[in-house]
Design a protein around this motif. Structure first.
Motif, PDB file in Angstrom:
ATOM      1  N   ARG A   1      11.087   4.388  -7.256  1.00  0.00           N
ATOM      2  CA  ARG A   1      12.085   3.678  -6.457  1.00  0.00           C
ATOM      3  C   ARG A   1      11.819   2.177  -6.519  1.00  0.00           C
ATOM      4  N   ARG A   2      12.908   1.415  -6.403  1.00  0.00           N
ATOM      5  CA  ARG A   2      12.826  -0.043  -6.486  1.00  0.00           C
ATOM      6  C   ARG A   2      13.279  -0.638  -5.159  1.00  0.00           C
ATOM      7  N   TRP A   3      12.496  -1.591  -4.635  1.00  0.00           N
ATOM      8  CA  TRP A   3      12.736  -2.160  -3.312  1.00  0.00           C
ATOM      9  C   TRP A   3      12.628  -3.680  -3.330  1.00  0.00           C
ATOM     10  N   ASN A   4      13.349  -4.319  -2.416  1.00  0.00           N
ATOM     11  CA  ASN A   4      13.112  -5.727  -2.117  1.00  0.00           C
ATOM     12  C   ASN A   4      12.025  -5.753  -1.054  1.00  0.00           C
ATOM     13  N   ALA A   5      10.824  -6.203  -1.432  1.00  0.00           N
ATOM     14  CA  ALA A   5       9.696  -6.170  -0.508  1.00  0.00           C
ATOM     15  C   ALA A   5       9.875  -7.131   0.656  1.00  0.00           C
ATOM     16  N   LEU A   6      10.719  -8.147   0.484  1.00  0.00           N
ATOM     17  CA  LEU A   6      10.916  -9.145   1.540  1.00  0.00           C
ATOM     18  C   LEU A   6      11.859  -8.642   2.621  1.00  0.00           C
TER      19      LEU A   6
ATOM     20  N   ALA B   1       8.774 -10.294  -5.439  1.00  0.00           N
ATOM     21  CA  ALA B   1       9.592  -9.787  -4.337  1.00  0.00           C
ATOM     22  C   ALA B   1      10.075  -8.368  -4.569  1.00  0.00           C
ATOM     23  N   THR B   2      10.045  -7.902  -5.806  1.00  0.00           N
ATOM     24  CA  THR B   2      10.521  -6.564  -6.120  1.00  0.00           C
ATOM     25  C   THR B   2       9.343  -5.618  -6.251  1.00  0.00           C
ATOM     26  N   LEU B   3       9.435  -4.488  -5.561  1.00  0.00           N
ATOM     27  CA  LEU B   3       8.352  -3.511  -5.540  1.00  0.00           C
ATOM     28  C   LEU B   3       8.828  -2.181  -6.101  1.00  0.00           C
ATOM     29  N   LEU B   4       7.988  -1.553  -6.904  1.00  0.00           N
ATOM     30  CA  LEU B   4       8.239  -0.208  -7.396  1.00  0.00           C
ATOM     31  C   LEU B   4       7.271   0.751  -6.719  1.00  0.00           C
ATOM     32  N   THR B   5       7.770   1.918  -6.333  1.00  0.00           N
ATOM     33  CA  THR B   5       6.912   2.941  -5.747  1.00  0.00           C
ATOM     34  C   THR B   5       7.100   4.250  -6.497  1.00  0.00           C
ATOM     35  N   GLY B   6       6.009   4.976  -6.702  1.00  0.00           N
ATOM     36  CA  GLY B   6       6.049   6.263  -7.369  1.00  0.00           C
ATOM     37  C   GLY B   6       5.675   7.366  -6.410  1.00  0.00           C
ATOM     38  N   GLY B   7       6.536   8.376  -6.298  1.00  0.00           N
ATOM     39  CA  GLY B   7       6.356   9.389  -5.277  1.00  0.00           C
ATOM     40  C   GLY B   7       5.940  10.752  -5.793  1.00  0.00           C
TER      41      GLY B   7
ATOM     42  N   THR C   1       0.835  -1.189   0.000  1.00  0.00           N
ATOM     43  CA  THR C   1       0.000   0.000   0.000  1.00  0.00           C
ATOM     44  C   THR C   1       0.877   1.249   0.000  1.00  0.00           C
ATOM     45  N   GLY C   2       0.407   2.284  -0.665  1.00  0.00           N
ATOM     46  CA  GLY C   2       1.039   3.588  -0.611  1.00  0.00           C
ATOM     47  C   GLY C   2       0.084   4.552   0.062  1.00  0.00           C
ATOM     48  N   ALA C   3       0.604   5.392   0.941  1.00  0.00           N
ATOM     49  CA  ALA C   3      -0.251   6.291   1.715  1.00  0.00           C
ATOM     50  C   ALA C   3       0.124   7.744   1.514  1.00  0.00           C
ATOM     51  N   ILE C   4      -0.768   8.607   1.939  1.00  0.00           N
ATOM     52  CA  ILE C   4      -0.588  10.029   1.743  1.00  0.00           C
ATOM     53  C   ILE C   4       0.589  10.580   2.536  1.00  0.00           C
ATOM     54  N   ASP C   5       0.985   9.901   3.602  1.00  0.00           N
ATOM     55  CA  ASP C   5       2.111  10.377   4.406  1.00  0.00           C
ATOM     56  C   ASP C   5       3.443   9.798   3.959  1.00  0.00           C
ATOM     57  N   GLY C   6       3.457   9.077   2.836  1.00  0.00           N
ATOM     58  CA  GLY C   6       4.685   8.495   2.318  1.00  0.00           C
ATOM     59  C   GLY C   6       4.975   7.096   2.820  1.00  0.00           C
ATOM     60  N   THR C   7       4.091   6.555   3.659  1.00  0.00           N
ATOM     61  CA  THR C   7       4.284   5.207   4.187  1.00  0.00           C
ATOM     62  C   THR C   7       3.955   4.153   3.132  1.00  0.00           C
ATOM     63  N   VAL C   8       4.836   3.174   2.996  1.00  0.00           N
ATOM     64  CA  VAL C   8       4.565   2.012   2.153  1.00  0.00           C
ATOM     65  C   VAL C   8       4.553   0.788   3.061  1.00  0.00           C
ATOM     66  N   ALA C   9       3.421   0.124   3.129  1.00  0.00           N
ATOM     67  CA  ALA C   9       3.290  -1.060   3.980  1.00  0.00           C
ATOM     68  C   ALA C   9       3.305  -2.315   3.130  1.00  0.00           C
ATOM     69  N   ILE C  10       4.087  -3.303   3.557  1.00  0.00           N
ATOM     70  CA  ILE C  10       4.111  -4.620   2.919  1.00  0.00           C
ATOM     71  C   ILE C  10       3.301  -5.562   3.804  1.00  0.00           C
ATOM     72  N   VAL C  11       2.275  -6.161   3.244  1.00  0.00           N
ATOM     73  CA  VAL C  11       1.316  -6.952   4.020  1.00  0.00           C
ATOM     74  C   VAL C  11       1.326  -8.398   3.557  1.00  0.00           C
ATOM     75  N   ASP C  12       1.391  -9.315   4.545  1.00  0.00           N
ATOM     76  CA  ASP C  12       1.213 -10.743   4.286  1.00  0.00           C
ATOM     77  C   ASP C  12      -0.291 -10.988   4.198  1.00  0.00           C
ATOM     78  N   ARG C  13      -0.780 -11.272   3.004  1.00  0.00           N
ATOM     79  CA  ARG C  13      -2.231 -11.357   2.821  1.00  0.00           C
ATOM     80  C   ARG C  13      -2.861 -12.495   3.604  1.00  0.00           C
ATOM     81  N   LYS C  14      -2.248 -13.646   3.581  1.00  0.00           N
ATOM     82  CA  LYS C  14      -2.815 -14.799   4.284  1.00  0.00           C
ATOM     83  C   LYS C  14      -2.782 -14.611   5.790  1.00  0.00           C
ATOM     84  N   ALA C  15      -1.680 -14.054   6.302  1.00  0.00           N
ATOM     85  CA  ALA C  15      -1.535 -13.865   7.746  1.00  0.00           C
ATOM     86  C   ALA C  15      -2.300 -12.647   8.247  1.00  0.00           C
ATOM     87  N   ARG C  16      -2.754 -11.799   7.315  1.00  0.00           N
ATOM     88  CA  ARG C  16      -3.476 -10.576   7.694  1.00  0.00           C
ATOM     89  C   ARG C  16      -2.634  -9.704   8.622  1.00  0.00           C
TER      90      ARG C  16
END
Length: 426
Positions: free
Chosen positions: A298-303, A286-292, A248-263
């Motif tokens: 930016r490119r990230w390892n989500a794991l 495993a690779t995430l792109l974010t647009g600011g 998820t991308g948020a208005i405050d610049g936070t990017v959260a990586i969520v385990d869908r099954k584990a909630r």
């Protein structure tokens, strides 16, 4: 005031703190990111009205697509290798890689388009719009189906994995599950306005809301869990190809990586500072792109949360490396993200400045200037460029897409214009 308007205003007020930028070239917030099926190419759209096709291998722009008269809010790769862009002008442009103009333009929406998604069989393209509708366009014959029912802006759309239904979400707090074979949609009312939707390979629907929560539901609309991703509104949502992770991308610049099954939230990517308007996973999951809001991808390892790649910003080398110690070059550095000094460099979101002095405003061939700029009689000289930065682009060139910025010191303005005279002469 609509949530989206408030969020855009906030994006222009928050401070920018760049960190590990990989792809820079847009002159405004990156509103959309799409990834090709092979994971080698990225298509981004921005508030600067441009879309850019990027190579991840070289971390550089391969093509700048200019057609839209407003912000490019949505982008998608089509099954046949073509691309689609859509935006505030209510139009969808279909492109072939390398083409200077769209192959086709789909019209019909009467408000900004903020979401695009391709059907699983790649035969249809669905668009979500602030005109309160969803349109489904055939990519073979151009036929269109309009889905009506939302009472406010539609902010997201997604096809079910089997292609038999389409899900739309909106500011009116509703999730609508449309059976594509016909009939009325299943309508689920949610506790907060909805800004995004994604569907997992097993059919689970995930929505991102203005209260910072992800809410899950079954394919037929039954509640199936929730995750608090953050304290601020979610404005972007992506799911990995295997369905294991959400971002998820948020208005405050936070990017959260969520385990869908584990909630549960696995980790939060920090240091982005300004709003994150777009997120997308590569096919590896495993690779995430974010647009600011700073115009960078930016490119990230989500794991692991680690940044990936070099710190090269859109070009293979610092374009100002030859001007080390030049005060004027340092004044120009903020402009590098949008403008090149030479016609030989890959074009960025703004027009090249090669041959700037002596050129009439908005006269450079091949660049899509606003009608307001085309009507002006300004000729670029050291004096007019100095005036531009003395009083600011909005005052000197009303109707510009250029971000507002001023240089208060006459000495600094002189250093900048002296540098431009040397660096942009042909």
């Amino acid at each position: 005031m609509r949530l989206a308007t408030a969020l855009l205003t906030a994006s222009l007020l928050l401070p920018l703190r760049p960190a590990q930028a990989q792809l820079a070239g847009h002159g405004g917030p990156v509103r959309a990111i799409a990834v090709s099926s092979d994971g080698k190419t990225v298509l981004s759209g921005s508030f600067d009205t441009a879309a850019i096709r990027w190579s991840l291998a070289t971390e550089s722009a391969e093509q700048v697509l200019r057609f839209h008269s407003g912000a490019v809010n949505a982008a998608a790769f089509l099954g046949d290798g073509r691309m689609a862009t859509a935006g505030a002008d209510g139009q969808i442009a279909i492109w072939t890689a390398g083409g200077l103009q769209p192959d086709q333009v789909l019209e019909g929406h009467t408000g900004p388009i903020v979401g695009l998604v391709v059907s699983p069989d790649t035969s249809k393209l669905a668009s979500a719009s602030w005109d309160h509708t969803v349109r489904i366009s055939s990519l073979s014959d151009g036929g269109t189906r309009v889905l009506q029912g939302h009472s406010q802006s539609v902010n997201g759309v997604a096809f079910a994995p089997d292609g038999k239904s389409l899900v739309s979400v909106g500011y009116d707090l509703t999730v609508r599950i449309w059976p594509l074979a016909g009939g009325s949609p299943e309508i689920v009312v949610m506790p907060a306005p909805l800004n995004a939707v994604a569907i997992s390979p097993d059919g689970e629907i995930v929505t991102g809301a203005a209260d910072g929560k992800l809410r899950m539901m079954t394919a037929d609309g039954k509640e199936n869990g929730e995750v608090m991703a953050g304290a601020r509104p979610i404005v972007a949502l992506a799911i990995s190809q295997d369905g294991a992770l959400l971002a998820t991308g948020a208005i405050d610049g936070t990017v959260a990586i969520v385990d869908r099954k584990a909630r549960s939230v696995m980790r939060t990517l920090a240091g982005l500072g300004a709003p994150v308007w777009s997120v997308a996973f590569l096919p590896d999951g495993a690779t995430l792109l974010t647009g600011g809001a700073d115009g960078k991808i930016r490119r990230w390892n989500a794991l692991t949360g680690a940044a990936i790649g070099s710190n090269v910003l859109g070009t293979p080398a610092d374009p100002l490396a030859a001007y080390v110690g030049d005060h004027g070059a340092e004044m120009f550095r903020a402009c590098v993200a949008c403008h090149t000094l030479s016609e030989n460099e890959v074009q960025r979101a703004g027009p090249t400045l090669a041959g700037l002095f002596g050129r009439k405003i908005a006269s450079l061939p091949g660049y899509r200037f606003t009608d307001a700029l085309k009507a002006m009689d300004i000729v670029w000289t050291p004096e007019t460029v100095s005036k531009l930065f003395e009083i600011g682009p909005n005052a000197y060139t009303p109707g510009t897409k250029m971000p507002e910025q001023r240089i208060g010191s006459a000495e600094d303005r002189r250093a900048l214009t002296d540098f431009l005279a040397r660096a942009t002469s042909k």
